[in-house]
Design a protein around this motif. Structure first.
Motif, mmCIF file in Angstrom:
data_model
loop_
_atom_site.group_PDB
_atom_site.id
_atom_site.type_symbol
_atom_site.label_atom_id
_atom_site.label_comp_id
_atom_site.label_asym_id
_atom_site.label_seq_id
_atom_site.Cartn_x
_atom_site.Cartn_y
_atom_site.Cartn_z
ATOM 1 N N GLY A 379 0.814 -1.219 0.000
ATOM 2 C CA GLY A 379 0.000 0.000 0.000
ATOM 3 C C GLY A 379 0.841 1.259 0.000
ATOM 4 N N GLU A 380 1.905 1.267 0.781
ATOM 5 C CA GLU A 380 2.773 2.453 0.831
ATOM 6 C C GLU A 380 3.477 2.666 -0.516
ATOM 7 N N ILE A 381 3.882 1.570 -1.138
ATOM 8 C CA ILE A 381 4.523 1.693 -2.459
ATOM 9 C C ILE A 381 3.514 2.266 -3.456
ATOM 10 N N GLY A 382 2.306 1.715 -3.400
ATOM 11 C CA GLY A 382 1.259 2.191 -4.305
ATOM 12 C C GLY A 382 0.905 3.653 -4.051
ATOM 13 N N ALA A 383 0.874 4.029 -2.787
ATOM 14 C CA ALA A 383 0.513 5.420 -2.447
ATOM 15 C C ALA A 383 1.542 6.401 -3.000
ATOM 16 N N LEU A 384 2.791 6.000 -2.945
ATOM 17 C CA LEU A 384 3.840 6.882 -3.455
ATOM 18 C C LEU A 384 3.798 6.931 -4.981
ATOM 19 N N ALA A 385 3.330 5.831 -5.587
ATOM 20 C CA ALA A 385 3.241 5.796 -7.054
ATOM 21 C C ALA A 385 2.092 6.655 -7.557
ATOM 22 N N SER A 386 1.015 6.674 -6.818
ATOM 23 C CA SER A 386 -0.175 7.354 -7.339
ATOM 24 C C SER A 386 -0.377 8.752 -6.766
ATOM 25 N N GLY A 387 0.187 9.007 -5.615
ATOM 26 C CA GLY A 387 -0.002 10.336 -5.029
ATOM 27 C C GLY A 387 1.332 11.052 -4.907
ATOM 28 N N PRO A 388 1.338 12.359 -4.992
ATOM 29 C CA PRO A 388 2.615 13.075 -4.935
ATOM 30 C C PRO A 388 3.217 13.046 -3.529
ATOM 31 N N ALA A 389 4.527 13.037 -3.498
ATOM 32 C CA ALA A 389 5.212 13.166 -2.210
ATOM 33 C C ALA A 389 5.076 14.606 -1.726
ATOM 34 N N VAL A 390 5.024 14.762 -0.441
ATOM 35 C CA VAL A 390 4.909 16.099 0.142
ATOM 36 C C VAL A 390 6.250 16.834 -0.072
ATOM 37 N N PRO A 391 6.194 18.127 -0.436
ATOM 38 C CA PRO A 391 7.458 18.853 -0.677
ATOM 39 C C PRO A 391 8.445 18.752 0.487
ATOM 40 N N SER A 392 7.932 18.795 1.721
ATOM 41 C CA SER A 392 8.862 18.724 2.852
ATOM 42 C C SER A 392 9.543 17.354 2.918
ATOM 43 N N GLU A 393 8.820 16.314 2.494
ATOM 44 C CA GLU A 393 9.423 14.971 2.453
ATOM 45 C C GLU A 393 10.551 14.942 1.415
ATOM 46 N N ILE A 394 10.282 15.547 0.276
ATOM 47 C CA ILE A 394 11.295 15.557 -0.794
ATOM 48 C C ILE A 394 12.531 16.304 -0.317
ATOM 49 N N GLU A 395 12.317 17.457 0.299
ATOM 50 C CA GLU A 395 13.469 18.250 0.747
ATOM 51 C C GLU A 395 14.249 17.530 1.843
ATOM 52 N N GLU A 396 13.543 16.855 2.729
ATOM 53 C CA GLU A 396 14.227 16.124 3.798
ATOM 54 C C GLU A 396 15.027 14.952 3.230
ATOM 55 N N ALA A 397 14.421 14.285 2.247
ATOM 56 C CA ALA A 397 15.135 13.164 1.614
ATOM 57 C C ALA A 397 16.389 13.669 0.913
ATOM 58 N N LYS A 398 16.282 14.793 0.220
ATOM 59 C CA LYS A 398 17.448 15.350 -0.477
ATOM 60 C C LYS A 398 18.525 15.750 0.533
ATOM 61 N N SER A 399 18.083 16.354 1.618
ATOM 62 C CA SER A 399 19.029 16.779 2.653
ATOM 63 C C SER A 399 19.793 15.574 3.194
ATOM 64 N N TYR A 400 19.061 14.495 3.426
ATOM 65 C CA TYR A 400 19.718 13.278 3.926
ATOM 66 C C TYR A 400 20.735 12.759 2.909
ATOM 67 N N LEU A 401 20.301 12.675 1.654
ATOM 68 C CA LEU A 401 21.171 12.082 0.629
ATOM 69 C C LEU A 401 22.435 12.914 0.420
ATOM 70 N N VAL A 402 22.272 14.226 0.373
ATOM 71 C CA VAL A 402 23.444 15.101 0.176
ATOM 72 C C VAL A 402 24.380 15.010 1.381
ATOM 73 N N GLY A 403 23.778 14.989 2.563
ATOM 74 C CA GLY A 403 24.599 14.958 3.774
ATOM 75 C C GLY A 403 25.318 13.647 3.987
ATOM 76 N N SER A 404 24.687 12.555 3.597
ATOM 77 C CA SER A 404 25.260 11.237 3.903
ATOM 78 C C SER A 404 26.239 10.751 2.846
#
Lengths: 497, 444
Positions: A379-404
């Protein structure tokens, strides 16, 4: 410590960046009434304005006339030099009737030459204080030797690497020893539910693809002969299909010259191989159960085929993977552990091969919660496929990836592993140390596109656990393919329902 | 002419210097490969800073003298429980938010409890140094320990421990072996066990109040930092934390020597057989640890090391063999772990190991073998110090081992200077049956 802990971050006003002079700070702290606290403790501090720039030493690459790639990278702070022989052939290149041949062949390298016994050869390596290891990936193989940075030792190590590459011979005695070791390693690995789950996922996703040959168990290695090894070596261990990499506190030009003079006599054409096409993603509802009688909890995998690392979706998918299950703050963990209490942990991973990649969610689940946990993961995979990610989630994910990302290159081993991958897969020069810039450019639209392309298809589900759980907890699922720990299909439970 | 002889001639031509001594390898004697500075805050917090600008990263490590040595009989698991309670929130950081804050910026973190300390560390982007100090200082100053947090944490730890034991059939034998090797409670009791359930809230709070104080802690910061700015931040976040009472020095166990080797056996729920074998070295004299560090390499590191070569390559009695040196205050142990196919092979493997020990006692180690061990030791030493975390752990470990940091640079030289004669004398003195402990295991 436990890694399976998290909860939502408390909202709070931004902290002041002002740092009082030390004396003033001390005065302030001493003058506080009992029970009160300094103001700066109330909220997390903002980061320093210092620019974070990942700058790796450049890789200098050239090709010898015989086609051998030579790559050097200077790391002046390193006391250890890493030498690597990369062969662009990996597990996927084993013939269908000889799974494991690539791995056994790689293990046989360094087990003697025409003139030197295996014992003598090993002693020669270790007399340098060097450590030798072999890693076989899906598309390539890396033989690594780490040695102290003294020029004399490095020169000798390069010579030994030359002997390994050019003059390897394969005796029955050494092959028997390698087969024995491989057998026991594979036998022991079957006790690990993660290994069983991963292998089953690969074998289903790559059912009709050459990558399936990488999913073998201990039984097959006993059929490998010295003739098989010689043929594999003759076909793939060729200068045009190989690279010599040296990193550390080195004089790159001198090293390159040394490698050129020692490896120049290596001959033989590179094997002709058409690039492998990626397999189609799984689209069917498919659940596999792998029996692991000693399991205390169920290990659940759910994954599918994705793009390779050169595609436009690579960096957006990294962000997606992070949002879905990159850390304890991600959707899967929050849902399966924190909210529902089904799992001890739930994360996502991805691995990229030469022609494609795969992603998978991985959770350690209470046996009684296997079915609801599967529903939540899918369900979570499907939800991410069909609904947009929240902008704050995207920014947090980017922050993690750049930092790590820099953490990956901190050790000599980490740096060398990335260098080998970069050279072996002939990655674009922009990928060497420009990952953070690429990640920063990912926007919501690109994330959405990647999700549509790669998360809409239904993932394959693999459950690893005790056989009795099938009848106790998995009755609510449709057809379940049941495999033994060697990967053999035993029966299909609930077929035709 | 046989193959080996031909090979020797060719090598003599091609590699005339292959067996040359390692004289060119010596680094600057007596100095570490990195610089650091240390100082104390008014509250007794020991601070160590080391700059490394290679990558935009910083590691913050903080060790408290709150290891298992501080547990009294009946308190097994207390130190480990406290380590985990440190993630359950403080005045300004909600429960479990410490992890979230670090992960949000791409950092990695972990913690570990050993005999002498509980160590907490995070590596994160260097512009987030203040965040790490804010987090660590907040839990040092104002950790919140509630009955609910204790119950939840304890339950999670016991459950996860049970899962680990179920997943790894050999795990239980390790703690059993330790209790055999160290009959004294201080060193021999496990990190976690069922007694954790019996710990009272009052003793948990008392343990925290006594040992989680700045004057019982070491803060080490390594990475892309400016020392001046870092000192300011450390002062800002830590200087006002009140010290605790001085902690007494950790107790030392009484170690008795048996009359003969201790040999026991246990059953495990899988078909494999194997054994743990340990050698105890005490009381340690100056230079003994240097000998052991080299002997570990001669015997167990690398495929051509004596024991691995014998068991795995020539006798073929074992299918897995590993070993490690365990250095504790006042005693060191060399621990071996071996897997074989059945009880007969277990017996043969034990015999092979003892034969190698006899060889060590009766024949001097050759120069070539010694050079090999020295080079490999040195390589591993530098590997260990190649990351910020590696350096931080090295420095914190040294402080808790009671070493003066300005003497650390001489350690490498001391190890690589040990002579064959010293090693032979060491082996003759310590590798006796009275210092040997064996735990065999096999299928039920």
């Amino acid at each position: 410590m436990r890694h399976q802990v998290s909860s939502r971050r408390r909202a709070g006003p931004p902290a002041s960046q002002t740092v009082p002079a030390m004396g003033l700070a001390v005065l302030l702290s001493l003058s506080l009434p009992a029970g009160a606290q300094e103001r700066f403790r109330r909220t997390p501090p903002l980061p320093d304005a210092q620019r974070l720039e990942l700058k790796l030493p450049p890789v200098l690459t050239f090709a010898l006339p015989n086609g051998l790639t030579v790559a050097t990278a200077r790391r002046p702070e390193s006391s250890v030099v890493t030498l690597q022989l990369v062969i662009r052939a990996g597990e996927a290149d084993s013939p269908p009737n000889r799974p494991g041949l690539a791995s056994v062949t790689a293990q046989m390298i360094g087990k003697g030459t025409k003139m030197l016994s295996a014992d003598y050869f090993e002693n020669m390596i270790e007399s340098l204080g060097a450590q030798f290891s072999v890693t076989v990936f899906m598309d390539y193989t890396v033989m690594t030797m780490n040695v102290l940075g003294d020029k004399d030792l490095v020169d000798r190590a390069i010579y030994i690497l030359r002997l390994m590459a050019i003059e390897a011979t394969f005796s029955e005695r050494e092959l028997a020893a390698v087969r024995r070791t491989a057998y026991w390693q594979l036998y022991e690995s079957k006790k690990d539910p993660e290994v069983l789950g991963w292998r089953q996922l690969l074998s289903v996703l790559f059912a009709d693809h050459p990558y399936r040959v990488a999913t073998y168990s201990e039984d097959v290695v006993k059929f490998i002969t010295t003739r098989d090894v010689s043929e594999f070596y003759g076909r793939y261990y060729r200068p045009g299909n190989a690279a010599v990499l040296v990193s550390g506190n080195i004089d790159g030009a001198a090293i390159a010259q040394k490698v050129g003079s020692l490896f120049g006599a290596w001959t033989g054409p590179a094997p002709e191989r058409a690039p492998l096409p990626p397999p189609p993603p799984n689209g069917k509802e498919r659940v596999c159960f792998v029996e692991a009688p000693e399991s205390a909890a169920a290990t659940v995998f759910a994954g599918n085929v994705i793009m390779g690392s050169s595609g436009q979706d690579f960096y957006p998918f990294l962000v997606l993977k992070q949002i879905l299950g990159g850390t304890t703050r991600s959707r899967l963990f929050m849902n399966l552990r924190e909210t529902k209490g089904y799992a001890t942990y739930a994360f996502t991973e991805m691995e990229v091969f030469g022609s494609c990649g795969i992603y998978w969610a991985r959770a350690l689940v209470e046996p009684a919660s296997i079915v609801p946990a599967i529903h939540e993961i899918v369900g979570e995979i499907g939800a991410l496929a069909s609904g947009p990610a929240v902008p704050s989630e995207i920014e947090e994910a980017k922050s993690y990836l750049v930092g790590s990302l820099p953490l990956r290159f901190e050790s000599s081993a980490g740096f060398a592993e990335w260098m080998a991958r970069y050279v072996a897969l002939r990655l674009d020069p922009g990928q060497w140390d420009k990952g953070p810039e690429e990640i920063k450019l990912v926007n919501a639209e690109r994330v959405r596109e990647a999700a549509r392309r790669y998360l809409l298809a239904r993932p394959v589900v693999v459950v690893v656990g005790r056989p009795e759980w099938l009848s106790q907890y998995l009755n609510d699922l449709g057809a379940v393919e049941v495999y033994d720990s060697g990967g053999q299909l035993k029966h299909i439970k609930g077929e035709g329902r | 002419m046989n193959r080996t002889a031909r090979a020797l001639i060719i090598l003599a031509v091609v590699l005339p210097s292959l067996q040359a001594s390692g004289s060119q390898e010596a680094a600057a004697p007596g100095s570490l490969p990195f610089a650091f500075q240390e100082y104390r805050l008014r509250n007794g917090l020991h601070v160590i800073l080391s700059e490394d600008a290679r990558l935009p990263l910083v590691t913050v490590a903080i060790g408290y003298g709150a290891g298992t040595l501080r547990e009294k009989p009946g308190q097994e698991g207390l130190a480990y429980l406290l380590e985990n309670l440190m993630f359950q929130g403080s005045d300004n950081v909600s429960p479990l938010q410490h992890i979230a804050f670090v992960q949000k910026v791409g950092g990695e973190l972990n913690a570990t409890t050993t005999l002498d300390k509980a160590l907490f560390y995070e590596t994160l982007p260097s512009n987030q140094l203040a965040l790490a100090l804010w987090l660590e200082s907040d839990r040092m100053k104002s950790l919140v320990i509630t009955p609910a947090a204790i119950d939840r944490t304890r339950e999670d730890l016991l459950k996860e421990h049970a899962e680990r034991v179920a997943a790894d059939p050999y795990l239980g034998t390790f703690s059993e072996f330790d209790s055999l090797l160290f009959p004294d409670h201080l060193y021999g009791h496990p990190l976690i066990g069922p007694r954790m359930s019996d710990l009272a809230e009052a003793e948990i709070l008392e343990f925290h109040k006594t040992y989680y104080v700045p004057n019982n802690a070491v803060l080490c910061i390594v990475g892309n930092i400016d020392a001046g700015r870092t000192r300011e931040l450390v002062a800002r976040y830590f200087d006002s934390i009140p010290p605790g009472l001085d902690s007494p020095s950790p107790p030392r166990p009484e170690i008795r020597r048996e009359n003969d080797a201790v040999v026991r056996s246990v059953k495990i729920p899988v078909g494999s057989a194997g054994f743990h074998m340990g050698f105890r070295f005490f009381p340690l004299q100056a230079g003994d640890t240097d000998c052991l560090r080299i002997l570990q390499y001669v015997l167990l590191e690398g495929e051509t090391s004596r024991m691995r070569s014998r068991l795995l390559r020539h006798d073929l009695t074992a299918r897995y063999l590993t070993g490690a040196l365990d250095e504790k205050p006042s005693i060191a142990t060399l621990k071996l772990f071996c897997l074989a196919t059945n009880a007969v092979m277990v017996a043969r493997s034990e015999k092979g190991i003892l034969a190698e020990i006899d060889r060590l006692r009766s024949n001097a180690i050759s120069q070539d073998e010694l050079i090999k061990a020295r080079r490999r030791f040195k390589k591993d030493y530098f590997d260990r110090l190649s990351t910020n975390l590696g350096k931080a752990r090295f420095l914190v470990d040294a402080v808790f081992a009671g070493k003066r940091l300005d003497t650390l640079g001489g350690e490498l030289d001391a190890v690589v200077s040990v002579s064959p004669q010293t090693l032979e004398a060491f082996a003759g003195k310590y590798f006796t049956p009275q210092n040997r402990v064996v735990l065999e295991f096999g299928p039920q």
